[in-house]
Design a protein around this motif. Structure first.
Motif, PDB file in Angstrom:
ATOM      1  N   ASN A  70       8.491   5.043   4.243  1.00 46.62           N
ATOM      2  CA  ASN A  70       9.171   6.209   4.780  1.00 46.62           C
ATOM      3  C   ASN A  70      10.561   5.888   5.292  1.00 46.62           C
ATOM      4  O   ASN A  70      11.520   6.638   5.067  1.00 46.62           O
ATOM      5  CB  ASN A  70       8.332   6.841   5.900  1.00 46.62           C
ATOM      6  N   TRP A  71      10.686   4.774   6.000  1.00 43.90           N
ATOM      7  CA  TRP A  71      11.990   4.453   6.566  1.00 43.90           C
ATOM      8  C   TRP A  71      13.018   4.145   5.484  1.00 43.90           C
ATOM      9  O   TRP A  71      14.213   4.454   5.631  1.00 43.90           O
ATOM     10  CB  TRP A  71      11.888   3.278   7.545  1.00 43.90           C
ATOM     11  N   ALA A  72      12.580   3.566   4.365  1.00 41.90           N
ATOM     12  CA  ALA A  72      13.509   3.229   3.286  1.00 41.90           C
ATOM     13  C   ALA A  72      14.057   4.484   2.617  1.00 41.90           C
ATOM     14  O   ALA A  72      15.202   4.496   2.145  1.00 41.90           O
ATOM     15  CB  ALA A  72      12.821   2.339   2.265  1.00 41.90           C
ATOM     16  N   ASN A  73      13.250   5.541   2.589  1.00 43.50           N
ATOM     17  CA  ASN A  73      13.698   6.787   1.983  1.00 43.50           C
ATOM     18  C   ASN A  73      14.853   7.414   2.756  1.00 43.50           C
ATOM     19  O   ASN A  73      15.592   8.241   2.218  1.00 43.50           O
ATOM     20  CB  ASN A  73      12.537   7.781   1.891  1.00 43.50           C
ATOM     21  N   ARG A  74      15.026   7.016   4.029  1.00 42.97           N
ATOM     22  CA  ARG A  74      16.121   7.552   4.835  1.00 42.97           C
ATOM     23  C   ARG A  74      17.425   6.799   4.622  1.00 42.97           C
ATOM     24  O   ARG A  74      18.481   7.244   5.067  1.00 42.97           O
ATOM     25  CB  ARG A  74      15.750   7.490   6.311  1.00 42.97           C
ATOM     26  N   CYS A  75      17.355   5.651   3.965  1.00 39.83           N
ATOM     27  CA  CYS A  75      18.559   4.843   3.742  1.00 39.83           C
ATOM     28  C   CYS A  75      19.429   5.475   2.661  1.00 39.83           C
ATOM     29  O   CYS A  75      18.995   6.321   1.882  1.00 39.83           O
ATOM     30  CB  CYS A  75      18.173   3.428   3.338  1.00 39.83           C
ATOM     31  N   ALA A  76      20.678   5.019   2.607  1.00 39.80           N
ATOM     32  CA  ALA A  76      21.633   5.564   1.639  1.00 39.80           C
ATOM     33  C   ALA A  76      21.235   5.177   0.214  1.00 39.80           C
ATOM     34  O   ALA A  76      20.498   4.216  -0.010  1.00 39.80           O
ATOM     35  CB  ALA A  76      23.030   5.036   1.956  1.00 39.80           C
ATOM     36  N   GLU A  77      21.747   5.944  -0.743  1.00 38.87           N
ATOM     37  CA  GLU A  77      21.456   5.667  -2.145  1.00 38.87           C
ATOM     38  C   GLU A  77      21.987   4.282  -2.520  1.00 38.87           C
ATOM     39  O   GLU A  77      23.061   3.874  -2.077  1.00 38.87           O
ATOM     40  CB  GLU A  77      22.101   6.720  -3.043  1.00 38.87           C
ATOM     41  N   LEU A  86       0.820  -1.210   0.000  1.00 40.39           N
ATOM     42  CA  LEU A  86       0.000   0.000   0.000  1.00 40.39           C
ATOM     43  C   LEU A  86       0.860   1.268   0.000  1.00 40.39           C
ATOM     44  O   LEU A  86       0.480   2.281  -0.585  1.00 40.39           O
ATOM     45  CB  LEU A  86      -0.918   0.001   1.224  1.00 40.39           C
ATOM     46  N   ALA A  87       2.021   1.191   0.649  1.00 36.83           N
ATOM     47  CA  ALA A  87       2.905   2.363   0.717  1.00 36.83           C
ATOM     48  C   ALA A  87       3.597   2.632  -0.613  1.00 36.83           C
ATOM     49  O   ALA A  87       3.955   3.776  -0.911  1.00 36.83           O
ATOM     50  CB  ALA A  87       3.943   2.172   1.818  1.00 36.83           C
ATOM     51  N   ALA A  88       3.797   1.585  -1.422  1.00 38.89           N
ATOM     52  CA  ALA A  88       4.496   1.749  -2.698  1.00 38.89           C
ATOM     53  C   ALA A  88       3.669   2.600  -3.655  1.00 38.89           C
ATOM     54  O   ALA A  88       2.460   2.414  -3.784  1.00 38.89           O
ATOM     55  CB  ALA A  88       4.772   0.379  -3.321  1.00 38.89           C
ATOM     56  N   HIS A 125      10.142   0.528  -5.897  1.00 37.04           N
ATOM     57  CA  HIS A 125       8.810   0.804  -5.334  1.00 37.04           C
ATOM     58  C   HIS A 125       8.926   1.743  -4.137  1.00 37.04           C
ATOM     59  O   HIS A 125       8.672   1.354  -2.999  1.00 37.04           O
ATOM     60  CB  HIS A 125       8.135  -0.512  -4.922  1.00 37.04           C
ATOM     61  N   SER A 126       9.295   2.962  -4.423  1.00 39.85           N
ATOM     62  CA  SER A 126       9.490   3.933  -3.342  1.00 39.85           C
ATOM     63  C   SER A 126       8.165   4.221  -2.644  1.00 39.85           C
ATOM     64  O   SER A 126       7.095   4.157  -3.249  1.00 39.85           O
ATOM     65  CB  SER A 126      10.082   5.232  -3.893  1.00 39.85           C
ATOM     66  N   ASN A 138       3.722   2.666  -6.876  1.00 43.23           N
ATOM     67  CA  ASN A 138       3.400   2.069  -8.184  1.00 43.23           C
ATOM     68  C   ASN A 138       2.910   0.631  -8.079  1.00 43.23           C
ATOM     69  O   ASN A 138       3.058  -0.153  -9.020  1.00 43.23           O
ATOM     70  CB  ASN A 138       4.622   2.146  -9.106  1.00 43.23           C
ATOM     71  N   LEU A 139       2.317   0.270  -6.931  1.00 40.02           N
ATOM     72  CA  LEU A 139       1.724  -1.046  -6.761  1.00 40.02           C
ATOM     73  C   LEU A 139       0.297  -0.901  -6.256  1.00 40.02           C
ATOM     74  O   LEU A 139      -0.022   0.070  -5.556  1.00 40.02           O
ATOM     75  CB  LEU A 139       2.530  -1.895  -5.771  1.00 40.02           C
ATOM     76  N   ASP A 140      -0.549  -1.875  -6.591  1.00 37.84           N
ATOM     77  CA  ASP A 140      -1.938  -1.892  -6.140  1.00 37.84           C
ATOM     78  C   ASP A 140      -2.172  -3.203  -5.401  1.00 37.84           C
ATOM     79  O   ASP A 140      -1.962  -4.281  -5.968  1.00 37.84           O
ATOM     80  CB  ASP A 140      -2.879  -1.784  -7.337  1.00 37.84           C
ATOM     81  N   VAL A 141      -2.590  -3.108  -4.148  1.00 36.06           N
ATOM     82  CA  VAL A 141      -2.771  -4.318  -3.346  1.00 36.06           C
ATOM     83  C   VAL A 141      -3.813  -5.259  -3.947  1.00 36.06           C
ATOM     84  O   VAL A 141      -3.773  -6.474  -3.706  1.00 36.06           O
ATOM     85  CB  VAL A 141      -3.139  -3.934  -1.893  1.00 36.06           C
ATOM     86  N   LYS A 142      -4.713  -4.738  -4.778  1.00 40.49           N
ATOM     87  CA  LYS A 142      -5.721  -5.590  -5.414  1.00 40.49           C
ATOM     88  C   LYS A 142      -5.113  -6.541  -6.442  1.00 40.49           C
ATOM     89  O   LYS A 142      -5.767  -7.488  -6.872  1.00 40.49           O
ATOM     90  CB  LYS A 142      -6.796  -4.725  -6.077  1.00 40.49           C
TER      91      LYS A 142
END
Length: 210
Positions: free
Chosen positions: A181-188, A109-111, A177-178, A113-117
């Motif tokens: 929130n926590w993943a956005n804080r990780c390094a490139e 749901l957070a991604a 699949h950005s 470009n993905l749909d849980v359906k």
């Protein structure tokens, strides 16, 4: 005391054990398909698989692969009961399997470009002494199916590493699949998104050439 070494005396083999694993996989593949998260909360731990059925997007080839039968999971995982790593016999009193599937639902749901359906799941509950098979069955299923999110696009099952540990690279899954929130804080990441997409394309070529 004199010592000698004979490797053959250290190798365990059991035809009965191989048949047991085959039986668990047959049972697993016959379990009913559910949406994610499943329709009801339930007790137990075990092994599960996610299936992509969407007609569009990066994984649209899975629609044709799974159109008539759910034969290729996109991800396989396990949920172990509390105390499992300390060697305690697990009962059905925990809800670890449902919670794991619910956590995966939140990641999808957070991604952006993905749909849980577009996702369905199946799972097998292993409890009491059978909980000792959880890791073995998961590994056997991954070896057999080589799911995309296990073997090519890593990181779907990752958790927030916590404060002070965000210097680790962002996973390939979070690169594609950005949204977590926590993943956005990780390094490139060291691997570019174009290289990951090429790996995905090559993965599906293996199905198209069969």
């Amino acid at each position: 005391m004199e010592f000698s070494f004979d490797r053959s005396k250290h190798v365990f083999y059991s035809l009965e054990f191989e048949e047991l694993i085959k039986d668990t996989i047959r049972f697993f593949n016959g379990t009913p398909i559910q949406p994610i998260p499943p329709l009801e909360d339930f007790e137990g731990a075990g092994v599960y698989a996610l299936y992509f059925i969407g007609k569009n997007g990066l994984y649209k080839d899975f629609h044709d692969i799974n159109r008539l039968d759910f034969r290729q999971p996109i991800y396989i995982g396990k949920a172990v009961p509390r105390g499992w790593r300390q060697g305690r016999i697990a009962t059905s009193s925990s809800h670890e399997l449902y919670r794991r599937l619910y956590d995966h639902t939140k990641s999808i749901l957070a991604a952006q470009n993905l749909d849980v359906k577009d996702f369905l799941c199946r799972f097998m509950i292993l409890e009491n002494a059978a909980s000792n098979l959880i890791g073995t069955v998961e590994a056997a299923l991954i070896r057999h199916y080589r799911p995309l999110w296990n073997c090519i696009v890593d990181g779907f099952g990752n958790h927030d590493p916590g404060s002070g540990r965000y210097n680790q690279e962002r996973s390939e899954w979070d690169t594609l699949h950005s949204g977590r929130n926590w993943a956005n804080r990780c390094a490139e990441p060291s691997k570019s998104i174009d290289d990951i997409l090429k790996d995905v394309e090559h993965y599906f070529m293996g199905f198209n050439n069969v």
